[in-house]
Design a protein around this motif. Sequence first.
Motif, PDB file in Angstrom:
ATOM      1  N   ALA A  50       0.858  -1.187   0.000  1.00 47.98           N
ATOM      2  CA  ALA A  50       0.000   0.000   0.000  1.00 47.98           C
ATOM      3  C   ALA A  50       0.895   1.238   0.000  1.00 47.98           C
ATOM      4  O   ALA A  50       1.811   1.337   0.825  1.00 47.98           O
ATOM      5  N   GLU A  51       0.596   2.170  -0.908  1.00 47.17           N
ATOM      6  CA  GLU A  51       1.502   3.295  -1.095  1.00 47.17           C
ATOM      7  C   GLU A  51       0.757   4.492  -1.685  1.00 47.17           C
ATOM      8  O   GLU A  51      -0.128   4.315  -2.525  1.00 47.17           O
ATOM      9  N   PRO A  52       1.064   5.714  -1.271  1.00 46.30           N
ATOM     10  CA  PRO A  52       0.475   6.891  -1.920  1.00 46.30           C
ATOM     11  C   PRO A  52       1.002   7.039  -3.351  1.00 46.30           C
ATOM     12  O   PRO A  52       2.189   6.833  -3.614  1.00 46.30           O
ATOM     13  N   MET A  53       0.113   7.392  -4.286  1.00 45.69           N
ATOM     14  CA  MET A  53       0.473   7.695  -5.674  1.00 45.69           C
ATOM     15  C   MET A  53      -0.369   8.872  -6.139  1.00 45.69           C
ATOM     16  O   MET A  53      -1.386   9.207  -5.527  1.00 45.69           O
ATOM     17  N   ARG A  54       0.040   9.489  -7.245  1.00 49.78           N
ATOM     18  CA  ARG A  54      -0.702  10.626  -7.786  1.00 49.78           C
ATOM     19  C   ARG A  54      -1.739  10.148  -8.797  1.00 49.78           C
ATOM     20  O   ARG A  54      -1.457   9.270  -9.618  1.00 49.78           O
ATOM     21  N   TRP A  55      -2.927  10.756  -8.739  1.00 53.36           N
ATOM     22  CA  TRP A  55      -4.045  10.314  -9.582  1.00 53.36           C
ATOM     23  C   TRP A  55      -3.970  10.948 -10.964  1.00 53.36           C
ATOM     24  O   TRP A  55      -4.117  12.148 -11.121  1.00 53.36           O
ATOM     25  N   GLY A  56      -3.746  10.121 -11.957  1.00 53.42           N
ATOM     26  CA  GLY A  56      -3.721  10.558 -13.347  1.00 53.42           C
ATOM     27  C   GLY A  56      -2.462  10.101 -14.056  1.00 53.42           C
ATOM     28  O   GLY A  56      -1.346  10.405 -13.618  1.00 53.42           O
ATOM     29  N   ILE A  57      -2.619   9.348 -15.136  1.00 54.20           N
ATOM     30  CA  ILE A  57      -1.508   8.914 -15.981  1.00 54.20           C
ATOM     31  C   ILE A  57      -1.588   9.698 -17.287  1.00 54.20           C
ATOM     32  O   ILE A  57      -2.665   9.855 -17.852  1.00 54.20           O
ATOM     33  N   PRO A  58      -0.453  10.248 -17.784  1.00 49.65           N
ATOM     34  CA  PRO A  58      -0.501  10.983 -19.045  1.00 49.65           C
ATOM     35  C   PRO A  58      -1.245  10.205 -20.129  1.00 49.65           C
ATOM     36  O   PRO A  58      -0.996   9.015 -20.343  1.00 49.65           O
ATOM     37  N   SER A  59      -2.168  10.878 -20.804  1.00 50.39           N
ATOM     38  CA  SER A  59      -3.050  10.205 -21.758  1.00 50.39           C
ATOM     39  C   SER A  59      -2.287   9.515 -22.883  1.00 50.39           C
ATOM     40  O   SER A  59      -2.661   8.436 -23.340  1.00 50.39           O
ATOM     41  N   THR A  60      -1.201  10.120 -23.333  1.00 51.04           N
ATOM     42  CA  THR A  60      -0.438   9.526 -24.428  1.00 51.04           C
ATOM     43  C   THR A  60       0.227   8.222 -24.032  1.00 51.04           C
ATOM     44  O   THR A  60       0.435   7.343 -24.861  1.00 51.04           O
ATOM     45  N   ILE A  61       0.557   8.087 -22.754  1.00 51.43           N
ATOM     46  CA  ILE A  61       1.181   6.860 -22.272  1.00 51.43           C
ATOM     47  C   ILE A  61       0.136   5.774 -22.060  1.00 51.43           C
ATOM     48  O   ILE A  61       0.342   4.611 -22.399  1.00 51.43           O
ATOM     49  N   LEU A  62      -1.009   6.160 -21.511  1.00 54.57           N
ATOM     50  CA  LEU A  62      -2.016   5.166 -21.164  1.00 54.57           C
ATOM     51  C   LEU A  62      -2.748   4.610 -22.375  1.00 54.57           C
ATOM     52  O   LEU A  62      -2.925   3.403 -22.515  1.00 54.57           O
ATOM     53  N   ASN A  63      -3.179   5.483 -23.285  1.00 56.21           N
ATOM     54  CA  ASN A  63      -4.006   4.997 -24.393  1.00 56.21           C
ATOM     55  C   ASN A  63      -3.469   5.347 -25.779  1.00 56.21           C
ATOM     56  O   ASN A  63      -4.135   5.112 -26.771  1.00 56.21           O
ATOM     57  N   GLY A  64      -2.281   5.941 -25.826  1.00 52.64           N
ATOM     58  CA  GLY A  64      -1.622   6.162 -27.105  1.00 52.64           C
ATOM     59  C   GLY A  64      -2.152   7.315 -27.926  1.00 52.64           C
ATOM     60  O   GLY A  64      -1.764   7.489 -29.069  1.00 52.64           O
ATOM     61  N   GLY A  65      -3.030   8.128 -27.362  1.00 49.52           N
ATOM     62  CA  GLY A  65      -3.584   9.250 -28.123  1.00 49.52           C
ATOM     63  C   GLY A  65      -3.781  10.471 -27.258  1.00 49.52           C
ATOM     64  O   GLY A  65      -3.725  10.413 -26.034  1.00 49.52           O
ATOM     65  N   ARG A  66      -3.982  11.598 -27.901  1.00 42.68           N
ATOM     66  CA  ARG A  66      -4.245  12.832 -27.177  1.00 42.68           C
ATOM     67  C   ARG A  66      -5.747  13.054 -27.064  1.00 42.68           C
ATOM     68  O   ARG A  66      -6.506  12.707 -27.954  1.00 42.68           O
ATOM     69  N   ASN A  67      -6.160  13.601 -25.945  1.00 44.71           N
ATOM     70  CA  ASN A  67      -7.546  14.011 -25.806  1.00 44.71           C
ATOM     71  C   ASN A  67      -7.584  15.339 -25.079  1.00 44.71           C
ATOM     72  O   ASN A  67      -6.559  15.980 -24.916  1.00 44.71           O
ATOM     73  N   ARG A  68      -8.758  15.756 -24.655  1.00 42.86           N
ATOM     74  CA  ARG A  68      -8.863  17.090 -24.070  1.00 42.86           C
ATOM     75  C   ARG A  68      -8.245  17.174 -22.684  1.00 42.86           C
ATOM     76  O   ARG A  68      -8.090  18.274 -22.147  1.00 42.86           O
ATOM     77  N   ARG A  69      -7.897  16.051 -22.103  1.00 36.91           N
ATOM     78  CA  ARG A  69      -7.246  16.046 -20.803  1.00 36.91           C
ATOM     79  C   ARG A  69      -5.794  15.591 -20.943  1.00 36.91           C
ATOM     80  O   ARG A  69      -5.510  14.612 -21.626  1.00 36.91           O
ATOM     81  N   ALA A  70      -4.895  16.305 -20.265  1.00 35.96           N
ATOM     82  CA  ALA A  70      -3.483  15.942 -20.331  1.00 35.96           C
ATOM     83  C   ALA A  70      -3.222  14.608 -19.656  1.00 35.96           C
ATOM     84  O   ALA A  70      -2.332  13.860 -20.058  1.00 35.96           O
ATOM     85  N   VAL A  71      -3.996  14.309 -18.603  1.00 38.20           N
ATOM     86  CA  VAL A  71      -3.856  13.026 -17.918  1.00 38.20           C
ATOM     87  C   VAL A  71      -5.202  12.313 -17.909  1.00 38.20           C
ATOM     88  O   VAL A  71      -6.254  12.944 -17.922  1.00 38.20           O
ATOM     89  N   SER A  72      -5.144  11.005 -17.890  1.00 34.13           N
ATOM     90  CA  SER A  72      -6.348  10.184 -17.778  1.00 34.13           C
ATOM     91  C   SER A  72      -6.465   9.704 -16.343  1.00 34.13           C
ATOM     92  O   SER A  72      -5.576   9.021 -15.836  1.00 34.13           O
ATOM     93  N   THR A  73      -7.538  10.086 -15.679  1.00 36.34           N
ATOM     94  CA  THR A  73      -7.791   9.610 -14.319  1.00 36.34           C
ATOM     95  C   THR A  73      -8.674   8.369 -14.329  1.00 36.34           C
ATOM     96  O   THR A  73      -8.736   7.647 -13.339  1.00 36.34           O
TER      97      THR A  73
END
Length: 204
Positions: A50-73
């Motif tokens: 169990a560990e603290p982490m920040r909510w949101g992965i850059p959209s380009t890394i997670l799903n390979g495309g850009r969208n209106r949000r810089a990170v995907s939560t």
Amino acid sequence: MTTLYRCRTALSEVRDQFRAITPDRASWSAEVWPERVGLVVYRKGSKRIAEPMRWGIPSTILNGGRNRRAVSTSIRFNRVKVEKLARFDNPWRCLIVMDSFAYPSGPPGARTRTWFGLDSRPVFAWTGVWAHIGEEKRYCGLLAEANLVVAGPSMPVILDPDDYKLWLGGRFDRATPLANRPYSEERMYTEALGEPWNAVVEEA
């Protein structure tokens, strides 16, 4: 899409409920918005951490495309591009610790929070994935079709404790069906307290 949830718990409770190794001390947001820090459980070898982490992965890394949000939560597993499915192998699956999540209600300009949680468990797990981004760890939650209690087209994928082992360490073909499963509305509650949607609590 969920952009607000609460994690009001103690490390001792997380240790007991998730059978996870916890640090002696840790800091996370009781009220979690995108880019804030939440509490996450992941698998390392045969152990749960169990560990603290920040909510949101850059959209380009997670799903390979850009969208209106810089990170995907949050993301729907069935919309993930095939070449990005390695992000859902068991080393990168996680359990996001929460006690409730909120959706906005009411007309624009006067929206309030409607909270949703589980009748039987004050703390529960939202299915997610995590990633190393630079020197920090970040996470993202998975969404399913909403049930009859949750307003909106989607809701967090909530797991029962019996499913934790399968999600964190099971084979891809056995674990990923969990990623599209809405939770039973008969086991959930809803609570509308009239709180303004944008009444963001400042972090200490």
